[in-house]
Design a protein around this motif. Structure first.
Motif, PDB file in Angstrom:
ATOM      1  N   ALA A 138       3.018 -54.536   8.860  1.00  0.00           N
ATOM      2  CA  ALA A 138       2.342 -55.819   8.926  1.00  0.00           C
ATOM      3  C   ALA A 138       3.398 -56.893   9.137  1.00  0.00           C
ATOM      4  O   ALA A 138       4.296 -57.070   8.330  1.00  0.00           O
ATOM      5  CB  ALA A 138       1.568 -56.073   7.639  1.00  0.00           C
ATOM      6  N   VAL A 139       3.320 -57.615  10.249  1.00  0.00           N
ATOM      7  CA  VAL A 139       4.344 -58.577  10.613  1.00  0.00           C
ATOM      8  C   VAL A 139       3.887 -59.972  10.253  1.00  0.00           C
ATOM      9  O   VAL A 139       2.818 -60.403  10.666  1.00  0.00           O
ATOM     10  CB  VAL A 139       4.635 -58.507  12.129  1.00  0.00           C
ATOM     11  N   LEU A 140       4.691 -60.682   9.503  1.00  0.00           N
ATOM     12  CA  LEU A 140       4.357 -62.046   9.164  1.00  0.00           C
ATOM     13  C   LEU A 140       4.616 -62.949  10.349  1.00  0.00           C
ATOM     14  O   LEU A 140       5.581 -62.782  11.089  1.00  0.00           O
ATOM     15  CB  LEU A 140       5.193 -62.524   7.969  1.00  0.00           C
ATOM     16  N   GLY A 141       3.740 -63.914  10.534  1.00  0.00           N
ATOM     17  CA  GLY A 141       3.905 -64.831  11.653  1.00  0.00           C
ATOM     18  C   GLY A 141       4.039 -66.244  11.154  1.00  0.00           C
ATOM     19  O   GLY A 141       4.245 -66.517   9.990  1.00  0.00           O
ATOM     20  N   TRP A 142       3.947 -67.189  12.089  1.00  0.00           N
ATOM     21  CA  TRP A 142       3.999 -68.587  11.727  1.00  0.00           C
ATOM     22  C   TRP A 142       2.698 -69.003  11.093  1.00  0.00           C
ATOM     23  O   TRP A 142       1.678 -68.343  11.241  1.00  0.00           O
ATOM     24  CB  TRP A 142       4.275 -69.400  12.996  1.00  0.00           C
ATOM     25  N   PRO A 143       2.664 -70.122  10.384  1.00  0.00           N
ATOM     26  CA  PRO A 143       1.441 -70.551   9.693  1.00  0.00           C
ATOM     27  C   PRO A 143       0.273 -70.676  10.649  1.00  0.00           C
ATOM     28  O   PRO A 143       0.416 -71.214  11.730  1.00  0.00           O
ATOM     29  CB  PRO A 143       1.832 -71.910   9.094  1.00  0.00           C
TER      30      PRO A 143
ATOM     31  N   ALA B 212      -8.475 -57.554  20.203  1.00  0.00           N
ATOM     32  CA  ALA B 212      -8.002 -57.106  21.522  1.00  0.00           C
ATOM     33  C   ALA B 212      -7.450 -55.686  21.451  1.00  0.00           C
ATOM     34  O   ALA B 212      -7.668 -54.877  22.354  1.00  0.00           O
ATOM     35  CB  ALA B 212      -6.935 -58.069  22.041  1.00  0.00           C
ATOM     36  N   SER B 213      -6.737 -55.373  20.380  1.00  0.00           N
ATOM     37  CA  SER B 213      -6.210 -54.021  20.177  1.00  0.00           C
ATOM     38  C   SER B 213      -5.967 -53.841  18.684  1.00  0.00           C
ATOM     39  O   SER B 213      -5.944 -54.811  17.919  1.00  0.00           O
ATOM     40  CB  SER B 213      -4.911 -53.792  20.957  1.00  0.00           C
ATOM     41  N   LEU B 214      -5.780 -52.595  18.270  1.00  0.00           N
ATOM     42  CA  LEU B 214      -5.557 -52.323  16.854  1.00  0.00           C
ATOM     43  C   LEU B 214      -4.181 -52.799  16.388  1.00  0.00           C
ATOM     44  O   LEU B 214      -4.034 -53.343  15.299  1.00  0.00           O
ATOM     45  CB  LEU B 214      -5.725 -50.835  16.567  1.00  0.00           C
ATOM     46  N   SER B 215      -3.176 -52.619  17.223  1.00  0.00           N
ATOM     47  CA  SER B 215      -1.815 -52.984  16.826  1.00  0.00           C
ATOM     48  C   SER B 215      -1.536 -54.471  16.989  1.00  0.00           C
ATOM     49  O   SER B 215      -0.727 -55.046  16.261  1.00  0.00           O
ATOM     50  CB  SER B 215      -0.791 -52.172  17.628  1.00  0.00           C
ATOM     51  N   HIS B 216      -2.205 -55.109  17.945  1.00  0.00           N
ATOM     52  CA  HIS B 216      -2.039 -56.537  18.178  1.00  0.00           C
ATOM     53  C   HIS B 216      -3.428 -57.157  18.349  1.00  0.00           C
ATOM     54  O   HIS B 216      -3.907 -57.332  19.464  1.00  0.00           O
ATOM     55  CB  HIS B 216      -1.175 -56.794  19.414  1.00  0.00           C
TER      56      HIS B 216
ATOM     57  N   GLY C  69      -7.417 -57.461   0.368  1.00  0.00           N
ATOM     58  CA  GLY C  69      -6.912 -58.525  -0.495  1.00  0.00           C
ATOM     59  C   GLY C  69      -5.474 -58.885  -0.166  1.00  0.00           C
ATOM     60  O   GLY C  69      -5.094 -60.065  -0.179  1.00  0.00           O
ATOM     61  N   ILE C  70      -4.668 -57.871   0.137  1.00  0.00           N
ATOM     62  CA  ILE C  70      -3.276 -58.123   0.535  1.00  0.00           C
ATOM     63  C   ILE C  70      -3.238 -58.923   1.826  1.00  0.00           C
ATOM     64  O   ILE C  70      -2.473 -59.894   1.966  1.00  0.00           O
ATOM     65  CB  ILE C  70      -2.510 -56.796   0.686  1.00  0.00           C
ATOM     66  N   TYR C  71      -4.074 -58.543   2.797  1.00  0.00           N
ATOM     67  CA  TYR C  71      -4.093 -59.254   4.075  1.00  0.00           C
ATOM     68  C   TYR C  71      -4.539 -60.708   3.896  1.00  0.00           C
ATOM     69  O   TYR C  71      -3.968 -61.620   4.488  1.00  0.00           O
ATOM     70  CB  TYR C  71      -5.012 -58.535   5.055  1.00  0.00           C
ATOM     71  N   VAL C  72      -5.562 -60.929   3.065  1.00  0.00           N
ATOM     72  CA  VAL C  72      -6.016 -62.303   2.815  1.00  0.00           C
ATOM     73  C   VAL C  72      -4.885 -63.109   2.169  1.00  0.00           C
ATOM     74  O   VAL C  72      -4.623 -64.254   2.564  1.00  0.00           O
ATOM     75  CB  VAL C  72      -7.270 -62.303   1.910  1.00  0.00           C
ATOM     76  N   GLY C  73      -4.192 -62.514   1.207  1.00  0.00           N
ATOM     77  CA  GLY C  73      -3.070 -63.196   0.576  1.00  0.00           C
ATOM     78  C   GLY C  73      -1.955 -63.506   1.551  1.00  0.00           C
ATOM     79  O   GLY C  73      -1.352 -64.592   1.508  1.00  0.00           O
TER      80      GLY C  73
ATOM     81  N   ALA D 217      -3.478 -62.476  14.117  1.00  0.00           N
ATOM     82  CA  ALA D 217      -3.108 -61.840  15.378  1.00  0.00           C
ATOM     83  C   ALA D 217      -1.916 -60.910  15.240  1.00  0.00           C
ATOM     84  O   ALA D 217      -1.737 -59.977  16.037  1.00  0.00           O
ATOM     85  CB  ALA D 217      -2.800 -62.910  16.428  1.00  0.00           C
ATOM     86  N   ASP D 218      -1.082 -61.151  14.208  1.00  0.00           N
ATOM     87  CA  ASP D 218       0.128 -60.354  14.027  1.00  0.00           C
ATOM     88  C   ASP D 218      -0.007 -59.280  12.957  1.00  0.00           C
ATOM     89  O   ASP D 218       0.950 -58.556  12.685  1.00  0.00           O
ATOM     90  CB  ASP D 218       1.304 -61.269  13.666  1.00  0.00           C
ATOM     91  N   LEU D 219      -1.186 -59.178  12.336  1.00  0.00           N
ATOM     92  CA  LEU D 219      -1.402 -58.173  11.299  1.00  0.00           C
ATOM     93  C   LEU D 219      -2.211 -57.023  11.889  1.00  0.00           C
ATOM     94  O   LEU D 219      -3.391 -57.183  12.195  1.00  0.00           O
ATOM     95  CB  LEU D 219      -2.157 -58.786  10.110  1.00  0.00           C
ATOM     96  N   PRO D 220      -1.606 -55.858  12.090  1.00  0.00           N
ATOM     97  CA  PRO D 220      -2.323 -54.744  12.715  1.00  0.00           C
ATOM     98  C   PRO D 220      -3.574 -54.351  11.943  1.00  0.00           C
ATOM     99  O   PRO D 220      -3.596 -54.403  10.710  1.00  0.00           O
ATOM    100  CB  PRO D 220      -1.295 -53.598  12.692  1.00  0.00           C
ATOM    101  N   VAL D 221      -4.608 -53.981  12.663  1.00  0.00           N
ATOM    102  CA  VAL D 221      -5.813 -53.468  12.015  1.00  0.00           C
ATOM    103  C   VAL D 221      -5.459 -52.177  11.287  1.00  0.00           C
ATOM    104  O   VAL D 221      -4.814 -51.288  11.847  1.00  0.00           O
ATOM    105  CB  VAL D 221      -6.927 -53.209  13.051  1.00  0.00           C
ATOM    106  N   MET D 222      -5.853 -52.086  10.018  1.00  0.00           N
ATOM    107  CA  MET D 222      -5.601 -50.883   9.237  1.00  0.00           C
ATOM    108  C   MET D 222      -6.787 -49.937   9.383  1.00  0.00           C
ATOM    109  O   MET D 222      -7.904 -50.377   9.661  1.00  0.00           O
ATOM    110  CB  MET D 222      -5.432 -51.249   7.760  1.00  0.00           C
TER     111      MET D 222
END
Length: 326
Positions: free
Chosen positions: A13-18, A129-133, A274-278, A287-292
């Protein structure tokens, strides 16, 4: 003994800009929670969601608030409930209402971040658009509901190999034509005749089982549906009354006396949500958090129920089971 994992489809899971300044404008950001059932039905899973939030630094009532909107099994209410959360200008929406809730939330906003739980490929659903992006303002968890329904049918075939007719009970308000079609295709590969029965309320569940009593199918496949899950004791009692071997999606059916379940643990999926929401509240972009997606699922078998049905569980299934209730 029963650790269940959800992993990113590709990479971490890649953190992005706000994602806008919405989450930073208030000392107490608000999460919009869109649920297809009721608070009582989802209570065991909400603990997992809150645990995920806690691990990212958020405690409900202390530094984050949650606005709940419950459809109480009435799926046609989801669009209005999603629109209400958007009007509330929440910081992020968690759609715990499978694909229908996610589509409703997406239709309501293109700017508020959305974390979803879906039961079908979210790319096919048009959510990402895709699972990874994922792109856009959505990401989340795929429960693989359609794929697991097909697998449950395969398990039923192994459990009752002499069966030629399988009953499949669905909620027309929650089950997609796509899933029914895929299950029918799987049935044909095993030479099985699938009889689809609809039930959208308690009385229709009774009516569906009355039809099962007339059809006398070799086994029963119960669709994955939150309304059905809330009525699990009714399903288990009726399956026992009509002496039909049935497979379900969650273990609670089996602990209530059902025969067998095969599926992911929703509490673990909601924990990841919950982790993703946090993370989004902390500035990550959806957009930068891959679908799990669920990669491990559990099988639970009730041997006492099998004996009552006069059914011998194949050794291969017993060896695969994560838990056997005796």
């Amino acid at each position: 003994m029963k650790r269940r994992d959800l992993i990113p489809v590709l990479g971490g899971a890649v953190l992005g800009w706000p994602f806008g300044a919405r989450a930073q404008k208030s000392a107490m950001p608000v999460i919009g929670f869109l649920g297809s059932a009721s608070a009582a039905q989802f209570a065991p899973y909400l603990a997992g969601f809150r645990r995920g939030l806690n691990e990212t630094g958020y405690v409900e009532g202390k530094n984050v608030a949650i606005e709940f909107r419950w459809a109480d099994g009435q799926y046609d209410r989801l669009p209005a409930l999603a629109a209400d959360l958007v009007r509330r200008q929440v910081a992020v929406i968690f759609s715990a209402a499978a694909g229908g809730g996610a589509r409703s939330a997406k239709a309501a906003t293109s700017t508020i971040p959305i974390v979803f739980s879906a039961g079908r490929d979210p790319v096919e659903l048009g959510l990402v658009a895709s699972l990874s992006h994922p792109g856009g303002n959505l990401t989340g968890i795929n429960f693989l509901t359609t794929e697991l329904m097909e697998k449950r049918l395969e398990i039923l075939h192994a459990l009752v190999p002499a069966a030629t007719v399988i009953a499949y009970v669905v909620n027309p308000g929650g089950t997609t034509e796509y899933r029914t079609r895929k299950v029918q295709e799987t049935a044909r590969t095993f030479g099985l005749q699938l009889r689809v029965l609809s039930a959208a309320n308690q009385q229709e569940i009774d009516a569906a089982f009355a039809t099962i009593g007339q059809l006398r199918p070799g086994a029963l496949l119960v669709d994955s549906d939150v309304f059905f899950n809330a009525r699990r004791e009714q399903f288990v009692a009726l399956a026992a009354r009509y002496k039909v071997p049935a497979i379900y999606d969650i273990r609670q059916y089996v602990t209530a006396g059902g025969l067998i379940s095969y599926g992911a643990d929703p509490a673990e999926a909601w924990y990841q949500a919950g982790i993703y929401v946090g993370k989004i509240l902390n500035g990550a972009k959806p957009a930068d958090l891959p679908v799990m997606q669920s990669t491990k699922i559990e099988m639970v078998i009730n041997l006492k129920t099998a004996k009552t049905l006069g059914l011998a569980i194949p050794q291969a299934l017993l060896l695969r089971a994560d838990e056997v209730i005796e």
